[in-house]
Motif scaffolding. Structure first.
Motif, PDB file in Angstrom:
ATOM      1  N   ASP A 341      72.949  -4.618  38.930  1.00  0.00           N
ATOM      2  CA  ASP A 341      73.013  -3.232  38.468  1.00  0.00           C
ATOM      3  C   ASP A 341      72.101  -3.033  37.264  1.00  0.00           C
ATOM      4  O   ASP A 341      71.369  -2.043  37.167  1.00  0.00           O
ATOM      5  N   PHE A 342      72.127  -3.989  36.352  1.00  0.00           N
ATOM      6  CA  PHE A 342      71.273  -3.902  35.166  1.00  0.00           C
ATOM      7  C   PHE A 342      69.795  -3.903  35.570  1.00  0.00           C
ATOM      8  O   PHE A 342      68.990  -3.126  35.024  1.00  0.00           O
ATOM      9  N   THR A 343      69.429  -4.756  36.513  1.00  0.00           N
ATOM     10  CA  THR A 343      68.038  -4.815  36.975  1.00  0.00           C
ATOM     11  C   THR A 343      67.606  -3.473  37.562  1.00  0.00           C
ATOM     12  O   THR A 343      66.490  -2.994  37.301  1.00  0.00           O
ATOM     13  N   GLU A 344      68.492  -2.860  38.334  1.00  0.00           N
ATOM     14  CA  GLU A 344      68.170  -1.557  38.915  1.00  0.00           C
ATOM     15  C   GLU A 344      68.016  -0.490  37.828  1.00  0.00           C
ATOM     16  O   GLU A 344      67.171   0.407  37.957  1.00  0.00           O
ATOM     17  N   VAL A 345      68.800  -0.595  36.770  1.00  0.00           N
ATOM     18  CA  VAL A 345      68.657   0.342  35.651  1.00  0.00           C
ATOM     19  C   VAL A 345      67.274   0.208  35.028  1.00  0.00           C
ATOM     20  O   VAL A 345      66.600   1.217  34.747  1.00  0.00           O
ATOM     21  N   VAL A 346      66.829  -1.028  34.801  1.00  0.00           N
ATOM     22  CA  VAL A 346      65.500  -1.245  34.213  1.00  0.00           C
ATOM     23  C   VAL A 346      64.423  -0.648  35.112  1.00  0.00           C
ATOM     24  O   VAL A 346      63.476   0.006  34.642  1.00  0.00           O
ATOM     25  N   GLU A 347      64.557  -0.828  36.419  1.00  0.00           N
ATOM     26  CA  GLU A 347      63.571  -0.280  37.351  1.00  0.00           C
ATOM     27  C   GLU A 347      63.568   1.247  37.323  1.00  0.00           C
ATOM     28  O   GLU A 347      62.502   1.876  37.364  1.00  0.00           O
ATOM     29  N   ILE A 348      64.756   1.852  37.230  1.00  0.00           N
ATOM     30  CA  ILE A 348      64.847   3.324  37.190  1.00  0.00           C
ATOM     31  C   ILE A 348      64.207   3.850  35.903  1.00  0.00           C
ATOM     32  O   ILE A 348      63.454   4.837  35.932  1.00  0.00           O
ATOM     33  N   LEU A 349      64.505   3.204  34.775  1.00  0.00           N
ATOM     34  CA  LEU A 349      63.920   3.647  33.505  1.00  0.00           C
ATOM     35  C   LEU A 349      62.405   3.505  33.529  1.00  0.00           C
ATOM     36  O   LEU A 349      61.668   4.387  33.050  1.00  0.00           O
ATOM     37  N   ASP A 350      61.928   2.394  34.075  1.00  0.00           N
ATOM     38  CA  ASP A 350      60.489   2.171  34.188  1.00  0.00           C
ATOM     39  C   ASP A 350      59.851   3.283  35.012  1.00  0.00           C
ATOM     40  O   ASP A 350      58.824   3.869  34.633  1.00  0.00           O
ATOM     41  N   THR A 351      60.466   3.595  36.136  1.00  0.00           N
ATOM     42  CA  THR A 351      59.944   4.643  37.018  1.00  0.00           C
ATOM     43  C   THR A 351      59.986   6.012  36.348  1.00  0.00           C
ATOM     44  O   THR A 351      59.028   6.788  36.420  1.00  0.00           O
ATOM     45  N   TYR A 352      61.097   6.313  35.707  1.00  0.00           N
ATOM     46  CA  TYR A 352      61.275   7.622  35.050  1.00  0.00           C
ATOM     47  C   TYR A 352      60.185   7.852  34.002  1.00  0.00           C
ATOM     48  O   TYR A 352      59.527   8.906  33.995  1.00  0.00           O
ATOM     49  N   LEU A 353      59.956   6.864  33.154  1.00  0.00           N
ATOM     50  CA  LEU A 353      58.992   7.043  32.074  1.00  0.00           C
ATOM     51  C   LEU A 353      57.562   7.037  32.594  1.00  0.00           C
ATOM     52  O   LEU A 353      56.713   7.803  32.117  1.00  0.00           O
ATOM     53  N   PHE A 387      76.468   1.584  37.425  1.00  0.00           N
ATOM     54  CA  PHE A 387      75.825   2.245  36.294  1.00  0.00           C
ATOM     55  C   PHE A 387      74.518   2.892  36.741  1.00  0.00           C
ATOM     56  O   PHE A 387      74.188   4.019  36.344  1.00  0.00           O
ATOM     57  N   SER A 388      73.763   2.195  37.584  1.00  0.00           N
ATOM     58  CA  SER A 388      72.463   2.706  38.032  1.00  0.00           C
ATOM     59  C   SER A 388      72.617   3.977  38.860  1.00  0.00           C
ATOM     60  O   SER A 388      71.746   4.859  38.824  1.00  0.00           O
ATOM     61  N   GLU A 389      73.707   4.090  39.615  1.00  0.00           N
ATOM     62  CA  GLU A 389      73.945   5.294  40.405  1.00  0.00           C
ATOM     63  C   GLU A 389      74.195   6.495  39.498  1.00  0.00           C
ATOM     64  O   GLU A 389      73.661   7.591  39.724  1.00  0.00           O
ATOM     65  N   VAL A 390      75.001   6.289  38.467  1.00  0.00           N
ATOM     66  CA  VAL A 390      75.307   7.388  37.543  1.00  0.00           C
ATOM     67  C   VAL A 390      74.068   7.736  36.725  1.00  0.00           C
ATOM     68  O   VAL A 390      73.811   8.910  36.429  1.00  0.00           O
ATOM     69  N   TYR A 393      71.920   9.926  38.869  1.00  0.00           N
ATOM     70  CA  TYR A 393      72.462  11.293  38.873  1.00  0.00           C
ATOM     71  C   TYR A 393      72.102  12.021  37.586  1.00  0.00           C
ATOM     72  O   TYR A 393      71.648  13.174  37.606  1.00  0.00           O
ATOM     73  N   SER A 394      72.304  11.353  36.463  1.00  0.00           N
ATOM     74  CA  SER A 394      72.094  12.001  35.167  1.00  0.00           C
ATOM     75  C   SER A 394      70.635  12.386  34.961  1.00  0.00           C
ATOM     76  O   SER A 394      70.346  13.469  34.433  1.00  0.00           O
ATOM     77  N   LEU A 395      69.710  11.521  35.372  1.00  0.00           N
ATOM     78  CA  LEU A 395      68.290  11.829  35.180  1.00  0.00           C
ATOM     79  C   LEU A 395      67.785  12.831  36.210  1.00  0.00           C
ATOM     80  O   LEU A 395      66.979  13.707  35.883  1.00  0.00           O
ATOM     81  N   ARG A 396      68.267  12.739  37.437  1.00  0.00           N
ATOM     82  CA  ARG A 396      67.768  13.636  38.490  1.00  0.00           C
ATOM     83  C   ARG A 396      68.250  15.071  38.315  1.00  0.00           C
ATOM     84  O   ARG A 396      67.631  16.006  38.835  1.00  0.00           O
ATOM     85  N   LEU A 548      53.928   4.995  44.869  1.00  0.00           N
ATOM     86  CA  LEU A 548      55.191   5.618  45.287  1.00  0.00           C
ATOM     87  C   LEU A 548      56.223   4.564  45.662  1.00  0.00           C
ATOM     88  O   LEU A 548      57.433   4.779  45.514  1.00  0.00           O
ATOM     89  N   LYS A 549      55.765   3.433  46.129  1.00  0.00           N
ATOM     90  CA  LYS A 549      56.677   2.360  46.512  1.00  0.00           C
ATOM     91  C   LYS A 549      57.129   1.555  45.294  1.00  0.00           C
ATOM     92  O   LYS A 549      58.295   1.154  45.208  1.00  0.00           O
ATOM     93  N   TYR A 550      56.219   1.335  44.350  1.00  0.00           N
ATOM     94  CA  TYR A 550      56.574   0.543  43.160  1.00  0.00           C
ATOM     95  C   TYR A 550      57.377   1.367  42.160  1.00  0.00           C
ATOM     96  O   TYR A 550      58.250   0.830  41.471  1.00  0.00           O
ATOM     97  N   TRP A 551      57.073   2.652  42.076  1.00  0.00           N
ATOM     98  CA  TRP A 551      57.810   3.557  41.175  1.00  0.00           C
ATOM     99  C   TRP A 551      58.525   4.612  42.034  1.00  0.00           C
ATOM    100  O   TRP A 551      58.179   5.800  41.998  1.00  0.00           O
ATOM    101  N   PRO A 552      59.527   4.196  42.827  1.00  0.00           N
ATOM    102  CA  PRO A 552      60.155   5.130  43.776  1.00  0.00           C
ATOM    103  C   PRO A 552      61.118   6.077  43.070  1.00  0.00           C
ATOM    104  O   PRO A 552      61.727   5.741  42.061  1.00  0.00           O
ATOM    105  N   LEU A 553      61.249   7.274  43.638  1.00  0.00           N
ATOM    106  CA  LEU A 553      62.217   8.234  43.129  1.00  0.00           C
ATOM    107  C   LEU A 553      63.607   7.787  43.572  1.00  0.00           C
ATOM    108  O   LEU A 553      63.896   7.741  44.769  1.00  0.00           O
ATOM    109  N   PRO A 554      64.499   7.449  42.629  1.00  0.00           N
ATOM    110  CA  PRO A 554      65.823   6.950  43.041  1.00  0.00           C
ATOM    111  C   PRO A 554      66.684   8.073  43.599  1.00  0.00           C
ATOM    112  O   PRO A 554      66.514   9.244  43.257  1.00  0.00           O
TER     113      PRO A 554
END
Length: 918
Positions: A341-353, A387-390, A393-396, A548-554
């Motif tokens: 879950d933590f790893t997925e959070v890092v990937e989402i933050l990386d993609t978002y920024l 945590f990554s799912e929430v 949701y919060s960022l999207r 688009l594959k490396y920085w995918p929209l979660p």
């Protein structure tokens, strides 16, 4: 120089002593927040029965036997004088009481004025330059200078004194206990040298130095050594002695607020004061967070997949995310969040920024997003939720400058943006990720770029040669201008200088050319014989697909039980039409409001406090704000910002926002610095202009924020500011004896559904009064918020407010708000009857009846402007109109043409017409 600790009043004492502020000192510039801190200190002195309170240093020298020149400390002396003057006037007009009927006279004669045998009055304190006139007028009782900070701070003290936190004797006793270090220059001392030394740019204590001192200073020596060696020193080591930086981010994570870099010490003191933890416990928590920050910044969390992504993520400075990732890593250590879950959070933050960077989304809002993101997710997340799912949701759910760019937006920007002329760290990160993506067989692109062993190569060169023009064809210049710095034309090579402006064929076939390149980025180049638009488009599509594959929209299916309130920066062009405001945030101020009108006035008040001179100067040259004197009678379409300054508030939300944006731009303040929190549901009515009716609006305005915090996981810190704000608003509603109003009931009885279902508004006010009554002995407010009890209580008040509004609408004698029941039963004059007969809906007919009861001119129905827009009810000469079915495009066009649009409310229409809008 001789120094001694003295009561500050000693510096004012004596009928012949004149305190002089030299003209070379800066003007008085204490803000309201400084005055608030001083008065809060006075309250603490009394409540805690402290014998003294250190108030800084005063440096001066005796120029004559009767004149004392202040070299340093005039801000404190001026403020103390204003406080004493406010107390004198409050005693004289009965705003505060004293057991000594002569106290006001004694303070004035002994501490504020000089008297001689001729009864001449001189001011003991002579603030420099423009401040002198403002101060003198206050002391003489003349018309005040409202543009002056002197006047503003005097008025603030008057308001605090009138708040009855302390009586007159307590305030005076507390002032007497303010102590300063008085440093008196001697004959051999040079005042100018001393002034220069005091105000020189020498090495000052850092914010961390001051915090270290305050947490260790009052501890026994053995305790100091333990706390320093085992806590403070380990914190500093972990953060590589960037202690100011770390503590600021720690406080953001804990409080949800971002203190200014020069205000970290004050923010820490405030946090320490309100934290239910000992000094050791706070330092222990800080030590843990310091270790988390080190692991995150060094990509050494021990989670291989996360660390791999973090190593790239950290190529670009992303400190802004630490208020989220530090406590999250703590949850990983505590096994409440999994490593996956933590790893997925890092990937989402990386993609978002990264997506935001590529799409050019302004970064201003990131601080406020990440300041509260962890607490929001913690509040929304239930057992079993990832945590990554929430987080997704919060960022999207966010919009405008907080948005998560979509695939379409990202695809377009990635393909077309100039990705050569960007910061080196961003360029290194981009090509590192594109080259290596998920492969274990990697090339260290970033390190090679940093060492300059490779560089970014333009496949089609930055300067076209005749050979390149021939190869590109007749559109070569347009192709070059369009594609030169786009991703499709950029790659990496270690032979940039040897390639120069060579043809593509030469770059490809030469020794160490593209055909021999070890980099995946050059794969398409190996299979191409020419380099034209076709190949540029093909390579762009391939790299964009990879991006688009490396920085995918979660994506997520998560939906919270109580959706968070949307927060939207004001920005330059965001529309808030038909949106209902809940609160606004500017700087370190967050304020809950009942309407856009209140927010409008309150924001400008904050701007006045920060930029008083500039705002008054703007008002003098603008129609947006009006400077007035004390004799000015404020019409119903205006509101008082502060004494001496008014503005029109009987206008649309759009008009209010337009004024705020102009003022922000004039003051060179980013419009994204002002953030509005809105209700989740959009209102179906016209733009809000009429205030919510009912006697409890100052309490019911808190319902959306209280509901948002109705969760058992919400911390005491998260509700603290809201509790303070609500308590202030409730003060005027307090019932002296709630037990008498609710006989035989205690607080637990008032939490039951049985009580709430049958409670009257008076019962609820008594219940809230009882809660505050026991709060000091046994705090309950936080518990009642998170349990949802306060929201249920306030809902009763809201229902009562609506009933009140209905009764007021029916019973009012005011023709401007007349509810006529059956419109046809009202007798009208001929022109109004003709207009009445031409209308169709009840809304139109009721508006005609209400307008007929005024002295307003008869409007034109269905007026068409030169641009072809139709205004349902119009007064064309004044450009005032009503749109019964508002359309944003039409409303924008009309606003640009100088029209003021009103809801179908006679009072607001009258206000607009009487204001002479043209």
């Amino acid at each position: 120089m001789k120094g001694s600790i003295r009561a500050i009043t000693e510096l004012f004492d004596g009928n012949s002593k004149h305190l002089l502020i030299p003209v070379y000192q800066r003007n008085y510039d204490w803000k309201l927040k400084h005055c608030a801190r001083l008065f809060d200190d006075l309250v603490e002195i009394v409540q805690q029965d402290r014998k003294s309170h250190f108030f800084g240093a005063i440096v001066g020298h005796a120029e004559t036997a009767f004149t004392y020149v202040v070299i340093d400390g005039q801000q404190r002396l001026t403020t103390s004088s204003l406080l004493m003057l406010a107390l004198v006037h409050s005693l004289e007009d009965g705003a505060v009481k004293s057991g000594d009927p002569n106290l006001a006279e004694m303070i004035r004669d002994s501490y504020l004025v000089l008297k001689n045998k001729h009864a001449d009055v001189k001011f003991k304190l002579k603030p420099v330059k423009n401040d002198n006139d403002a101060y003198s007028r206050l002391l003489r009782g003349d018309t005040p200078i409202e543009a002056s900070t002197i006047t503003a701070n005097y008025r603030y003290f008057r308001e605090r004194i009138a708040g009855a936190e302390l009586d007159g004797d307590q305030i005076w006793e507390a002032i007497f206990r303010l102590q300063v270090m008085a440093l008196d220059l001697e004959q051999q001392d040079d005042p100018q040298r001393i002034f220069e030394s005091i105000n020189s740019t020498g090495l000052e204590l850092s914010e961390a130095d001051k915090i270290r001192n305050v947490v260790l200073m009052h501890q026994p020596s053995h305790e100091q050594d333990d706390l320093y060696e085992n806590y403070w020193n380990r914190i500093e080591t972990a953060v590589e002695y960037r202690t100011d930086w770390f503590i600021r981010l720690y406080l953001v994570s804990k409080t949800g607020k971002t203190p200014r870099q020069d205000a970290v010490y004050e923010a820490f003191r405030d946090y320490q004061k309100n934290a239910k933890a000992s000094t050791r416990e706070i330092l222990s928590d800080m030590r843990a967070y310091a270790a988390y920050s080190r692991e995150l910044n060094m990509a050494s969390t021990g989670i291989a997949a996360a660390d791999k992504r973090l190593r790239r993520f950290n190529m670009v400075k992303h400190d802004v995310t630490l208020p989220l990732t530090m406590p999250l890593l703590g949850e990983v250590k505590a096994s409440t969040v999994s490593a996956k879950d933590f790893t997925e959070v890092v990937e989402i933050l990386d993609t978002y920024l990264f997506r935001r960077f590529i799409c050019g989304v302004p970064t201003n809002s990131l601080n406020s997003i990440f300041a509260t993101l962890y607490s929001e997710i913690h509040r929304l997340r239930s057992a079993g939720d990832q945590f990554s799912e929430v987080l997704t949701y919060s960022l999207r759910r966010r919009t405008t400058s907080s948005r998560f760019p979509t695939d379409d937006e990202f695809r377009e920007a990635f393909a077309t943006r100039n990705l050569y002329n960007i910061k080196g760290e961003n360029r290194s990160y981009l090509f590192e990720c594109l080259e290596n993506s998920w492969s274990n067989d990697t090339h260290d692109i970033a390190k090679a770029l940093e060492s300059q062993s490779i560089s970014i190569e333009h496949i089609m060169p930055q300067t076209l040669t005749s050979a390149w023009r021939h190869d590109l064809g007749s559109d070569s210049e347009e192709i070059h201008a369009t594609w030169c710095n786009r991703i499709g034309n950029l790659t990496v090579t270690g032979y940039n200088s040897t390639y120069s402006n060579s043809t593509f064929a030469d770059k490809k076939k030469r020794a160490n050319g593209f055909d021999a390149s070890p980099y995946r980025l050059n794969a398409l180049l190996k299979s191409s014989d020419v380099w034209t638009v076709t190949q540029l488009e093909e390579r762009t599509r391939a790299l964009t697909a990879l991006a688009l594959k490396y920085w995918p929209l979660p994506t997520t299916d998560f939906e919270p039980y109580v959706p968070p309130l949307p927060s939207v920066p004001m920005g330059d062009d965001e529309s808030f039409t038909n949106r209902t405001i809940v609160s606004f945030e500017y700087g370190d101020t967050r304020r809950t409001v009942a309407s856009w009108k209140v927010a409008y006035v309150e924001v400008i008040r904050l701007l006045v406090d920060e930029h008083r001179d500039e705002v008054f100067a703007y008002a003098a040259d603008s129609n947006d704000l009006t400077t007035v004197d004390d004799s000015y009678e404020i019409p119903i379409w205006e509101s008082l910002v502060i004494p001496g300054l008014t503005l029109t508030t009987a206008n649309s939300t759009r008009s209010k926002l337009a004024v705020l944006r102009k003022l922000f731009n004039h003051l060179d303040i980013d419009t994204d610095d002002l953030v509005f929190t809105l209700r989740n549901t959009e209102t179906a009515d016209l733009e809000e202009i009429v205030e919510e009716p009912g006697p409890y609006v100052e309490l019911t305005k808190f319902i959306p924020r209280m509901r948002e915090l109705s969760s058992g996981v919400v911390t005491d810190e998260e509700t603290r500011d809201l509790r303070t704000e609500f308590a202030t608003s409730f003060a005027g509603f307090t019932v002296a004896s709630p037990q008498a109003a609710l006989p035989g009931r205690n607080l637990p009885d008032l939490e039951t559904e049985g009580f709430i279902e049958t409670a009257t508004t008076d019962d609820i006010i008594a219940a809230l009064s009882m809660m505050f009554q026991v709060e000091g002995m046994m705090p309950q407010f936080h518990r009642l918020i998170v349990s949802g009890t306060v929201v249920r209580w306030l809902n009763v008040l809201a229902s009562g407010s609506r009933e009140f509004g209905d009764r007021r609408s029916v019973n009012t004698d005011s023709p401007l708000h007349a509810d006529t029941g059956n419109p046809a039963s009202v007798a009208l004059g001929p022109p109004w009857q003709e207009l009445f007969d031409a209308t169709v809906s009840d809304v139109e007919k009721r508006l005609v009846v209400a307008l007929a009861a005024t002295e307003l001119p008869v409007p034109t129905v269905g007026y068409e402007t030169d641009e072809g827009d139709v205004v349902d009810f119009a007064w064309p000469d004044s450009r005032v109109g009503v749109l019964l079915d508002p359309d944003d495009d039409a409303a924008n066009t009309l606003a640009l043409k100088g029209w003021t649009l009103c809801p179908p409310d006679a009072a607001q229409i009258a206000a607009a017409l009487q204001n002479g809008v043209i």
